[in-house]
Design a protein around this motif. Structure first.
Motif, short mmCIF file in Angstrom:
data_model
loop_
_atom_site.label_atom_id
_atom_site.label_comp_id
_atom_site.label_asym_id
_atom_site.label_seq_id
_atom_site.Cartn_x
_atom_site.Cartn_y
_atom_site.Cartn_z
N LEU A 153 0.84 -1.19 0.00
CA LEU A 153 0.00 0.00 0.00
C LEU A 153 0.88 1.25 0.00
O LEU A 153 1.95 1.25 0.61
CB LEU A 153 -0.91 0.02 1.23
N SER A 154 0.40 2.27 -0.68
CA SER A 154 1.10 3.55 -0.71
C SER A 154 0.19 4.64 -0.18
O SER A 154 -1.03 4.60 -0.37
CB SER A 154 1.51 3.90 -2.14
N CYS A 155 0.80 5.63 0.45
CA CYS A 155 0.06 6.79 0.94
C CYS A 155 0.85 8.04 0.57
O CYS A 155 1.93 8.27 1.11
CB CYS A 155 -0.14 6.71 2.45
N ALA A 156 0.31 8.81 -0.35
CA ALA A 156 0.95 10.05 -0.78
C ALA A 156 0.44 11.19 0.10
O ALA A 156 -0.77 11.41 0.20
CB ALA A 156 0.65 10.33 -2.24
N ALA A 157 1.37 11.88 0.74
CA ALA A 157 1.01 12.95 1.66
C ALA A 157 1.36 14.32 1.08
O ALA A 157 2.35 14.47 0.38
CB ALA A 157 1.75 12.75 2.98
N SER A 158 0.55 15.29 1.39
CA SER A 158 0.82 16.67 0.99
C SER A 158 0.25 17.60 2.03
O SER A 158 -0.59 17.22 2.83
CB SER A 158 0.22 16.97 -0.39
N GLY A 159 0.73 18.82 2.00
CA GLY A 159 0.29 19.77 3.01
C GLY A 159 1.49 20.41 3.67
O GLY A 159 2.61 19.92 3.59
N ARG A 160 1.26 21.46 4.37
CA ARG A 160 2.36 22.30 4.84
C ARG A 160 3.16 21.66 5.96
O ARG A 160 4.35 21.85 6.06
CB ARG A 160 1.81 23.64 5.30
N ASN A 220 11.06 10.31 1.65
CA ASN A 220 10.95 11.75 1.90
C ASN A 220 10.95 12.56 0.61
O ASN A 220 10.45 13.68 0.60
CB ASN A 220 12.09 12.23 2.78
N VAL A 221 11.49 12.01 -0.45
CA VAL A 221 11.51 12.74 -1.72
C VAL A 221 10.12 12.70 -2.35
O VAL A 221 9.62 13.70 -2.86
CB VAL A 221 12.56 12.14 -2.68
N LYS A 222 9.50 11.53 -2.32
CA LYS A 222 8.17 11.36 -2.91
C LYS A 222 7.05 11.69 -1.94
O LYS A 222 5.88 11.64 -2.31
CB LYS A 222 8.01 9.94 -3.43
N ASN A 223 7.41 11.98 -0.68
CA ASN A 223 6.39 12.26 0.35
C ASN A 223 5.36 11.13 0.42
O ASN A 223 4.15 11.37 0.48
CB ASN A 223 5.69 13.59 0.07
N THR A 224 5.87 9.92 0.40
CA THR A 224 5.01 8.74 0.36
C THR A 224 5.43 7.75 1.42
O THR A 224 6.62 7.52 1.63
CB THR A 224 5.06 8.09 -1.04
N VAL A 225 4.45 7.16 2.07
CA VAL A 225 4.66 6.11 3.05
C VAL A 225 4.12 4.80 2.48
O VAL A 225 3.06 4.79 1.84
CB VAL A 225 3.96 6.43 4.39
N TYR A 226 4.85 3.73 2.71
CA TYR A 226 4.48 2.43 2.15
C TYR A 226 4.21 1.44 3.29
O TYR A 226 4.89 1.45 4.31
CB TYR A 226 5.60 1.89 1.28
N LEU A 227 3.26 0.57 3.06
CA LEU A 227 3.02 -0.56 3.95
C LEU A 227 3.17 -1.83 3.13
O LEU A 227 2.32 -2.11 2.27
CB LEU A 227 1.63 -0.49 4.58
#
Length: 122
Positions: free
Chosen positions: A20-27, A74-81
């Motif tokens: 699973l991937s989770c793309a994060a965005s926001g300040r 940290n480059v893609k701002n993505t967390v993986y499970l």
């Protein structure tokens, strides 16, 4: 505000794997702990795993230790499970979450994704 978008769910046979991937965005999301929760039909949402953006400390529920891993890019701002050795009891909607560590490991979150379905058949 933090926005979270999950992907990668699907149908898999018992013993198989999914990521699973989770793309994060926001300040301010990179100040938070990122977590995964899941909710099976008829059950309450439960904590699965979490990772600190800073330092990389990880946390897991006992039910997934040794089978699931969590990582962040940290480059893609993505967390993986990464979920291995999946079992039918892992079937649930999986939600990405972001919040202070104490909130996440206590079973709650400041921000939630929309969820992605994982179905494991035997």
């Amino acid at each position: 505000q933090v926005q979270l978008v999950e992907s990668g769910g699907g149908l898999v046979q018992a013993g198989g794997s999914l990521r699973l991937s989770c793309a994060a965005s926001g300040r301010t999301f990179n100040y938070y702990t990122m977590g995964w929760f899941r909710q099976a039909p008829g059950k309450e949402r439960e904590f699965v795993a979490a990772i600190d953006w800073s330092g990389g400390s990880t946390f897991f529920a006992d039910s997934v230790k040794g089978r699931f891993t969590i990582s962040g890019d940290n480059v893609k701002n993505t967390v993986y499970l990464q979920m291995n050795s999946l079992q039918p009891e892992d079937t649930a909607i999986y939600y990405c979450a972001a919040g202070p560590r104490r909130t996440i490991v206590a079973g709650s979150s400041n921000y939630w994704g929309q969820g992605t379905q994982v179905t494991v058949f035997s």
